[in-house]
Scaffold this motif. Structure first.
Motif, PDB file in Angstrom:
ATOM      1  N   UNK A 133       1.302  -1.369  -0.528  1.00 61.69           N
ATOM      2  CA  UNK A 133      -0.196  -0.393  -0.329  1.00 61.69           C
ATOM      3  C   UNK A 133       1.237   1.530  -0.001  1.00 61.69           C
ATOM      4  N   UNK A 134       1.780   1.288   0.740  1.00 59.03           N
ATOM      5  CA  UNK A 134       2.833   2.091   0.178  1.00 59.03           C
ATOM      6  C   UNK A 134       3.067   2.189  -0.346  1.00 59.03           C
ATOM      7  N   UNK A 135       3.961   0.967  -1.613  1.00 53.20           N
ATOM      8  CA  UNK A 135       4.244   1.353  -2.899  1.00 53.20           C
ATOM      9  C   UNK A 135       3.137   1.718  -3.553  1.00 53.20           C
ATOM     10  N   UNK A 136       1.480   1.495  -3.148  1.00 53.11           N
ATOM     11  CA  UNK A 136       1.092   2.468  -4.560  1.00 53.11           C
ATOM     12  C   UNK A 136       0.877   3.979  -3.962  1.00 53.11           C
ATOM     13  N   UNK A 137       1.380   4.297  -3.225  1.00 47.32           N
ATOM     14  CA  UNK A 137       0.828   5.945  -2.885  1.00 47.32           C
ATOM     15  C   UNK A 137       0.600   6.651  -3.863  1.00 47.32           C
ATOM     16  N   UNK A 138      -0.221   7.331  -3.748  1.00 45.59           N
ATOM     17  CA  UNK A 138      -0.053   8.014  -4.778  1.00 45.59           C
ATOM     18  C   UNK A 138       0.182   9.219  -4.693  1.00 45.59           C
ATOM     19  N   UNK A 139       0.993  10.435  -6.193  1.00 46.00           N
ATOM     20  CA  UNK A 139       1.398  11.218  -6.038  1.00 46.00           C
ATOM     21  C   UNK A 139       1.246  12.493  -5.142  1.00 46.00           C
ATOM     22  N   UNK A 140      -0.308  12.656  -5.146  1.00 46.36           N
ATOM     23  CA  UNK A 140      -1.123  13.385  -4.268  1.00 46.36           C
ATOM     24  C   UNK A 140      -2.309  13.224  -2.426  1.00 46.36           C
ATOM     25  N   UNK A 141      -1.627  11.670  -1.886  1.00 45.72           N
ATOM     26  CA  UNK A 141      -1.729  11.502  -1.453  1.00 45.72           C
ATOM     27  C   UNK A 141      -1.472  11.734   0.603  1.00 45.72           C
ATOM     28  N   UNK A 142      -1.288  13.386   0.801  1.00 42.84           N
ATOM     29  CA  UNK A 142      -1.434  14.064   1.529  1.00 42.84           C
ATOM     30  C   UNK A 142      -2.735  15.095   1.443  1.00 42.84           C
ATOM     31  N   UNK A 143      -2.948  14.471   3.067  1.00 48.56           N
ATOM     32  CA  UNK A 143      -4.155  15.461   3.097  1.00 48.56           C
ATOM     33  C   UNK A 143      -4.743  15.754   4.550  1.00 48.56           C
TER      34      UNK A 143
END
Length: 195
Positions: free
Chosen positions: A117-127
């Motif tokens: 799931x870390x490897x699949x994080x999107x570039x805009x994963x922060x919120x």
């Protein structure tokens, strides 16, 4: 040549797993071999179709509660020294591969989940949002669960939010060029990218 895979080769693979790994790991390897064999047979990828079963026995299930389970679980956890070393590597890493690995460890320490799931994080994963109880700002990461659950936000402990932000920034900086090349290929699918 994978098309020549036979039951003999699969048996040998299972035997090597049994000789070199724990009972549970050998069972898991045998299970993976069985799935691979079934897939190759179903898709007609084998010269001789094979129905192969995992010969390695399933390990006895240990209890999931109680003192024995707590001790077994504690034995799998990293030591305080190991965690301290990971933190030090995160601070001192300069080589791109070391930065990526230590940043991944920092992300997993900040918002524990599966490595895939870390490897699949999107570039805009922060919120960011505010805590509904206290009104204080909170920081989170948008996750795509590996086992098919709906996408979710994992809120990071306030004490780890700066670490998580830095780790995400490290990975983002190291992957900027790859994302730029991917964007170029989306716009120019018939051409070869030459910097």
């Amino acid at each position: 040549d994978p098309t020549t895979t036979t039951a003999h080769a699969l048996n040998r693979g299972a035997q090597l797993a049994k000789e070199n790994y724990s009972t549970s790991t050998a069972y898991s390897i045998g299970s993976e071999l069985a799935m691979l064999s079934a897939f190759m047979s179903q898709k007609g990828l084998l010269v001789v179709a094979t129905k192969w079963r995992n010969p390695n026995p399933r390990p006895l299930n240990r209890p999931r509660v109680g003192k024995e389970f707590d001790e077994a679980r504690a034995d799998k956890l990293p030591t305080t020294a190991a965690l301290g070393a990971v933190a030090k590597i995160f601070r001192l890493a300069t080589e791109p591969s070391d930065v990526v690995v230590s940043s991944t460890c920092a992300i997993l320490s900040s918002a524990p989940d599966r490595i895939s799931e870390v490897l699949l994080l999107k570039e805009d994963c922060e919120t960011e949002s505010s805590n509904p109880t206290t009104g204080e700002p909170i920081y989170g990461l948008r996750w795509w669960p590996a086992k098919g659950a709906e996408p979710m936000v994992k809120w990071v402990l306030a004490s780890m939010s700066d670490v998580a932000r830095e780790a995400i920034q490290n990975v983002r900086a190291l992957s900027d060029e790859a994302r730029e090349i991917a964007r170029w290929y989306e716009q120019n699918p018939e051409r070869l990218y030459l910097p």
